[in-house]
Design an enzyme around this catalytic site. Structure first.
Site, PDB file in Angstrom:
ATOM      1  N   HIS A  42       0.703  -1.171  -0.016  1.00  0.00           N
ATOM      2  CA  HIS A  42       0.053   0.079  -0.069  1.00  0.00           C
ATOM      3  C   HIS A  42       0.865   1.385  -0.046  1.00  0.00           C
ATOM      4  O   HIS A  42       0.627   2.086  -0.787  1.00  0.00           O
ATOM      5  CB  HIS A  42      -1.077  -0.087   1.057  1.00  0.00           C
ATOM      6  CG  HIS A  42      -2.167   0.912   1.041  1.00  0.00           C
ATOM      7  ND1 HIS A  42      -3.174   0.722   0.402  1.00  0.00           N
ATOM      8  CD2 HIS A  42      -2.174   2.278   1.875  1.00  0.00           C
ATOM      9  CE1 HIS A  42      -4.021   1.792   0.541  1.00  0.00           C
ATOM     10  NE2 HIS A  42      -3.395   2.478   1.357  1.00  0.00           N
ATOM     11  N   TYR A  45       4.369   0.291  -2.848  1.00  0.00           N
ATOM     12  CA  TYR A  45       4.389   0.145  -4.343  1.00  0.00           C
ATOM     13  C   TYR A  45       5.136  -1.089  -5.070  1.00  0.00           C
ATOM     14  O   TYR A  45       5.642  -0.984  -6.139  1.00  0.00           O
ATOM     15  CB  TYR A  45       4.276   1.415  -5.315  1.00  0.00           C
ATOM     16  CG  TYR A  45       3.137   2.191  -5.184  1.00  0.00           C
ATOM     17  CD1 TYR A  45       2.645   2.995  -6.197  1.00  0.00           C
ATOM     18  CD2 TYR A  45       2.277   2.280  -4.126  1.00  0.00           C
ATOM     19  CE1 TYR A  45       1.439   4.094  -5.979  1.00  0.00           C
ATOM     20  CE2 TYR A  45       1.239   3.001  -3.821  1.00  0.00           C
ATOM     21  CZ  TYR A  45       0.584   3.971  -4.814  1.00  0.00           C
ATOM     22  OH  TYR A  45      -0.414   4.545  -4.531  1.00  0.00           O
ATOM     23  N   GLU A  86      -8.116   7.590  -4.971  1.00  0.00           N
ATOM     24  CA  GLU A  86      -7.640   6.455  -4.028  1.00  0.00           C
ATOM     25  C   GLU A  86      -8.529   5.514  -3.683  1.00  0.00           C
ATOM     26  O   GLU A  86      -9.741   5.988  -3.831  1.00  0.00           O
ATOM     27  CB  GLU A  86      -7.247   7.139  -2.790  1.00  0.00           C
ATOM     28  CG  GLU A  86      -5.859   7.744  -2.964  1.00  0.00           C
ATOM     29  CD  GLU A  86      -4.792   7.632  -1.721  1.00  0.00           C
ATOM     30  OE1 GLU A  86      -5.504   7.279  -0.676  1.00  0.00           O
ATOM     31  OE2 GLU A  86      -3.654   8.087  -1.853  1.00  0.00           O
ATOM     32  N   HIS A  88     -10.259   2.514  -1.092  1.00  0.00           N
ATOM     33  CA  HIS A  88     -10.591   2.235   0.146  1.00  0.00           C
ATOM     34  C   HIS A  88     -11.467   0.855   0.142  1.00  0.00           C
ATOM     35  O   HIS A  88     -12.438   0.638   0.929  1.00  0.00           O
ATOM     36  CB  HIS A  88     -11.205   3.340   1.155  1.00  0.00           C
ATOM     37  CG  HIS A  88     -10.312   3.600   2.269  1.00  0.00           C
ATOM     38  ND1 HIS A  88     -11.073   3.609   3.528  1.00  0.00           N
ATOM     39  CD2 HIS A  88      -9.086   3.673   2.676  1.00  0.00           C
ATOM     40  CE1 HIS A  88     -10.342   4.068   4.455  1.00  0.00           C
ATOM     41  NE2 HIS A  88      -9.065   4.056   3.956  1.00  0.00           N
ATOM     42  N   HIS A  90     -10.541  -2.678   0.621  1.00  0.00           N
ATOM     43  CA  HIS A  90     -10.542  -3.564   1.989  1.00  0.00           C
ATOM     44  C   HIS A  90     -11.490  -3.109   3.186  1.00  0.00           C
ATOM     45  O   HIS A  90     -12.153  -3.829   3.727  1.00  0.00           O
ATOM     46  CB  HIS A  90      -9.098  -4.146   2.374  1.00  0.00           C
ATOM     47  CG  HIS A  90      -8.356  -4.867   1.443  1.00  0.00           C
ATOM     48  ND1 HIS A  90      -8.252  -4.589   0.076  1.00  0.00           N
ATOM     49  CD2 HIS A  90      -7.891  -6.133   1.381  1.00  0.00           C
ATOM     50  CE1 HIS A  90      -7.622  -5.470  -0.633  1.00  0.00           C
ATOM     51  NE2 HIS A  90      -7.451  -6.311   0.152  1.00  0.00           N
ATOM     52  N   ARG A 109      -8.253  15.347   2.218  1.00  0.00           N
ATOM     53  CA  ARG A 109      -7.125  15.633   2.980  1.00  0.00           C
ATOM     54  C   ARG A 109      -5.948  15.816   2.029  1.00  0.00           C
ATOM     55  O   ARG A 109      -5.261  16.882   2.177  1.00  0.00           O
ATOM     56  CB  ARG A 109      -6.823  14.967   4.314  1.00  0.00           C
ATOM     57  CG  ARG A 109      -7.623  14.974   5.438  1.00  0.00           C
ATOM     58  CD  ARG A 109      -6.995  14.400   6.692  1.00  0.00           C
ATOM     59  NE  ARG A 109      -6.753  12.952   6.568  1.00  0.00           N
ATOM     60  CZ  ARG A 109      -7.527  11.938   6.444  1.00  0.00           C
ATOM     61  NH1 ARG A 109      -8.854  12.151   6.736  1.00  0.00           N
ATOM     62  NH2 ARG A 109      -6.953  10.813   6.450  1.00  0.00           N
ATOM     63  N   ASP A 110      -5.893  14.782   1.214  1.00  0.00           N
ATOM     64  CA  ASP A 110      -4.834  14.943   0.099  1.00  0.00           C
ATOM     65  C   ASP A 110      -4.991  16.187  -0.863  1.00  0.00           C
ATOM     66  O   ASP A 110      -4.079  16.592  -1.205  1.00  0.00           O
ATOM     67  CB  ASP A 110      -4.934  13.664  -0.964  1.00  0.00           C
ATOM     68  CG  ASP A 110      -4.388  12.579  -0.228  1.00  0.00           C
ATOM     69  OD1 ASP A 110      -3.444  12.586   0.967  1.00  0.00           O
ATOM     70  OD2 ASP A 110      -4.605  11.376  -0.734  1.00  0.00           O
ATOM     71  N   SER A 311      -5.671   6.944  12.621  1.00  0.00           N
ATOM     72  CA  SER A 311      -6.662   7.775  13.211  1.00  0.00           C
ATOM     73  C   SER A 311      -6.856   8.908  12.036  1.00  0.00           C
ATOM     74  O   SER A 311      -5.917   9.428  11.619  1.00  0.00           O
ATOM     75  CB  SER A 311      -6.256   8.491  14.607  1.00  0.00           C
ATOM     76  OG  SER A 311      -6.481   7.247  15.586  1.00  0.00           O
ATOM     77  N   GLN A 312      -7.998   9.303  12.079  1.00  0.00           N
ATOM     78  CA  GLN A 312      -8.363  10.371  10.701  1.00  0.00           C
ATOM     79  C   GLN A 312      -8.178  11.676  11.349  1.00  0.00           C
ATOM     80  O   GLN A 312      -7.998  12.053  12.495  1.00  0.00           O
ATOM     81  CB  GLN A 312      -9.765   9.976  10.404  1.00  0.00           C
ATOM     82  CG  GLN A 312      -9.844   8.606   9.928  1.00  0.00           C
ATOM     83  CD  GLN A 312      -9.259   8.559   8.472  1.00  0.00           C
ATOM     84  OE1 GLN A 312      -9.709   9.008   7.585  1.00  0.00           O
ATOM     85  NE2 GLN A 312      -8.022   7.778   8.600  1.00  0.00           N
ATOM     86  N   ASP A 494      -5.649   8.105 -11.644  1.00  0.00           N
ATOM     87  CA  ASP A 494      -6.263   6.860 -11.901  1.00  0.00           C
ATOM     88  C   ASP A 494      -6.071   6.013 -10.610  1.00  0.00           C
ATOM     89  O   ASP A 494      -5.447   6.568  -9.389  1.00  0.00           O
ATOM     90  CB  ASP A 494      -5.308   5.982 -12.804  1.00  0.00           C
ATOM     91  CG  ASP A 494      -3.888   5.833 -12.435  1.00  0.00           C
ATOM     92  OD1 ASP A 494      -3.434   5.824 -11.513  1.00  0.00           O
ATOM     93  OD2 ASP A 494      -2.884   6.128 -13.257  1.00  0.00           O
TER      94      ASP A 494
END
Length: 729
Positions: A42, A45, A86, A88, A90, A109-110, A311-312, A494
């Site tokens: 993750h 790469y 991006e 998510h 899983h 956030r990105d 944590s977010q 992508d």
């Protein structure tokens, strides 16, 4: 270090040997956890990097390509668009609400960490079979509801409009759904912020929500396949708070107006580990961090917990020395934590302290430079030889009218208002085109009167049959959607979703997909500026269909000339543009009527594709088009039927295509023409084939031998998906 602990961290023997070489000693548990996260698929790469090299990434309008939090393109007049997509996957399969919600939060956030206010969100969703009463069908319906609820919760609470997306269904996703989130923001082109930590002695600050244990091991979990043991890994799924992220975004955007910081980085996958190592690594610096100073919301947390928690709603800032208190004041105003937890050094080493005791020491460059780049075996899948001879002529003929009804009722075609009605598409007042109105979506740039158009696309069946041409087709189709809105396609992001990279056939699919993207982006002049790779999308040995989801972003110089994708008035002449070649391989027609997927794809004609784009863009500029829509799944018949239903206008036409009204040839669109003489001259100038196939208006839909009252068409298109998803509630 005992073998069991090493194995639990998904570290191979070769990788452990490299760790020993880098450190010159055995790692402790904290250090092993850091290597495990940073060298996970993750984050590193390691299986895909080899094939990502060589992507076209430059153009005069590209301000920032891959390598930062998001890509940036110039929209003109001092305005830039910042965007990325991006996965998510899983987390969303394990816990659909929080998995999808935190996927949205992460991509936002990105965007705003680059200095841009987030203005638009899209999502690309893949589920298994939802029709039927089996346990699988019921579980997939549960996942749909959970994922959509999570996306709407986070986006709506943040005040970011969800303006479009795509949702498809196939049994290959029964064991592993895909949830890909896209975000786009706008900022001044000379006010972009980067993730760097430089300037010896500059303070490193932690801002945002406090750290808990949620998401521990998330990056490592996302780098593994599903099986019965790990399907219940709920502790590895992050828990999001969109209201906290809204405050964090506003605090960051206020901070960016001041000259207080050197760099800023989102704490995404691998949390404090990835953000600190990436910031220092980009600058060739070292860093000291005092982990006991990290704001915590749980008792008894350890350095291991703090470095690896996901944590977010958190950011890491490299501040300018002397500005610490001013930064704290800004974040206090927004009820956010802001704490100095370290400083930049020239050591090239990440030194981690716990109550003034050194508990971890890792050289930064070697961690990145020695990160494994795997050359995994590749092998052309055996199934390709088995399916290449699956052709339409091998099956009994079906009357067009019967085929039309079956295709129209397929969940891949039906209107998804159940999904998009849960999203606020209008907040911010910039939305030009809301979900449900087909084609690309668009938002206005208030500062200069232009519009940003976004087209999302990927036909997974094409990619199953031919991973290279399938990926190229996704690039072309997403760009076509943008061009059909009147905007000029400029760049792509992508999200490359594939199965288990340890399977040589999956690695072959991935390599071919990358080759297709490279070829298409180069030929169509739409460079890659950001992206994401998601591997191990597999359950119990069954991989998903290859899914290189693509979003193309383009700019229309006049927001008032955004071209709609549906009928507007009665009596408008409808033209089919492009070559209908009888492309049924991977088509919905073959899947729905015969439960077959196979054949061989024709390669794309990039000159024809670009000519189609340029024709529609110019025709729109001079005002001779009423609408334009790319021909998608189900071919011309289904494309026109959806346009008819959404616009509440009938259509009567004759194509003389026979069953090719359902074929899925690339590089085609249907347009409504106001001035047929001027349009034919322009089409001839660009060398685009065109034919008049009908006229809008009336109370029925009719194309060749397919006939249906408009009321019946609307009833099926708008109501049947809701009935499927809500069955047995």
């Amino acid at each position: 270090m005992d073998e069991k602990t090493i194995k639990a961290h998904k570290i191979s023997e070769d990788e452990y040997a490299k760790i020993l070489e880098i450190l010159g000693r055995e790692p402790n548990l904290l250090e092993l956890g850091i290597f495990s996260a940073m060298w996970s698929e993750h984050c590193s790469y390691k299986s895909s990097k080899k094939y990502l090299n060589g992507f076209p990434t430059k153009a005069p309008w590209v301000i920032q390509g891959p390598g930062e939090n998001a890509g940036v393109i110039d929209c003109g007049d001092g305005v830039a668009a910042v965007f990325k997509m991006e996965s998510h996957n899983h987390p969303s399969f394990i816990e659909p609400f929080q998995g999808a919600a935190t996927g949205v939060g992460g991509i936002f956030r990105d965007i705003f960490t680059m200095g841009a206010r987030v203005e638009a969100s899209l999502n690309s969703l893949r589920f298994g079979q939802v029709v039927g009463n089996s346990a699988i069908n019921k579980h997939q319906r549960y996942l749909v509801k959970g994922v959509v609820s999570g996306i709407s919760h986070y986006g709506n609470c943040m005040g970011v409009p969800t303006v479009g997306g795509e949702t498809t269904f196939d049994e290959s996703f029964n064991g592993n759904i895909l949830v890909n989130a896209f975000g786009l923001g706008l900022c001044k082109s000379d006010e972009i912020f980067y993730g760097k930590a430089e300037g010896i002695g500059n303070p490193v600050m932690y801002v945002g929500s406090k750290t808990g244990r949620d998401g521990l091991g998330g990056a490592v979990m996302a780098s593994d396949s599903f099986n019965e043991e790990n399907k219940s890994l709920r502790p590895t799924v992050q828990v999001g708070d969109p209201f906290a992220e809204k405050l964090l975004m506003e605090a960051c955007l206020e901070l960016f107006k001041k000259d207080y910081i050197v760099g800023i980085q989102d704490m995404g996958a691998a949390g404090l580990t990835s953000s600190s190592f990436e910031m220092a690594g980009r600058s060739g610096s070292g860093m000291k961090m005092y982990l006991d100073r990290v704001p915590m919301r749980e008792e008894g947390m350890t350095p291991y917990d703090l470095m690896l928690s996901e944590s977010q709603e958190r950011m890491l800032i490299c501040a300018k020395k002397g500005c610490e208190e001013k930064i704290k004041e800004i974040f206090a105003k927004w009820d956010m934590s802001a704490q100095v937890i370290g400083e930049v050094t020239d050591s090239g080493v990440m030194e981690l302290f716990w109550h003034n005791e050194l508990v971890g020491s890792i050289p930064i460059d070697p961690l990145s430079e020695a990160a494994p780049i795997l050359d995994r075996p590749v092998s052309r899948p055996k199934y390709l030889d088995e399916i290449k001879n699956i052709k339409l002529e091998n099956y009994p003929k079906v009357a067009n009218e019967e085929a039309f009804i079956k295709l129209l009722k397929d969940p891949n075609v039906l209107n998804k208002s159940f999904i998009y009605d849960q999203y606020d598409a209008n907040v911010g007042t910039n939305t030009i085109k809301k979900p449900g109105f087909l084609g690309a979506t668009a938002i206005r740039i208030k500062e200069n009167g232009k519009a940003v158009s976004m087209g999302m696309e990927c036909n997974t069946r094409f990619n199953f049959i031919d991973p290279k041409n399938g990926a190229a087709a996704a690039v072309a189709a997403s760009g076509r959607k943008v061009a059909m809105s009147g905007a000029t396609p400029l760049a792509i992001t992508d999200c490359l979703n594939y199965g288990n990279p340890q399977n040589p056939e999956v690695m072959w699919q991935f390599a071919q997909g990358c080759a297709g993207i490279k070829e298409a982006c180069a030929a169509l002049n739409t460079p890659v500026v950001s992206g994401n790779v998601s591997l191990y999308n597999e359950t119990d040995g069954i991989s998903v269909q290859p899914t290189p989801a693509i979003v193309t972003v383009g700019v229309n110089d006049d927001a008032n000339k955004n071209l709609t994708s549906i009928f507007k008035n009665s009596g408008t002449s409808v033209y089919l543009l492009g070559e209908t070649s009888g492309e049924f391989c991977g088509s919905l027609y073959m899947k729905v009527l015969y439960d077959a997927i196979g054949g061989e794809m024709k390669g794309l004609d990039y000159k024809a594709e670009r000519a189609l784009w340029d024709l529609v863009i110019e025709a729109n500029k001079i005002g001779i088009l009423e609408f334009a829509n790319s021909v998608g799944i189900g071919g011309v018949a289904i494309t026109l039927a959806k346009m008819s239903a959404v616009s509440n206008l009938g259509f009567v036409g004759k194509s003389e295509l026979g069953n090719k009204i359902f074929d899925e040839s690339n590089s085609r669109s249907v347009v409504g023409v106001k001035d047929e003489t001027k349009f034919s001259e322009l089409a001839n100038k660009y060398g685009v084939k065109f034919s008049k196939i009908g006229v809008t208006g009336g109370d029925k839909f009719e194309l060749d031998d397919v006939k249906m009252p408009l009321g019946e068409l609307k009833n099926i298109y708008f109501n049947e998906f809701n009935a499927v998803i809500k069955s047995e509630e």
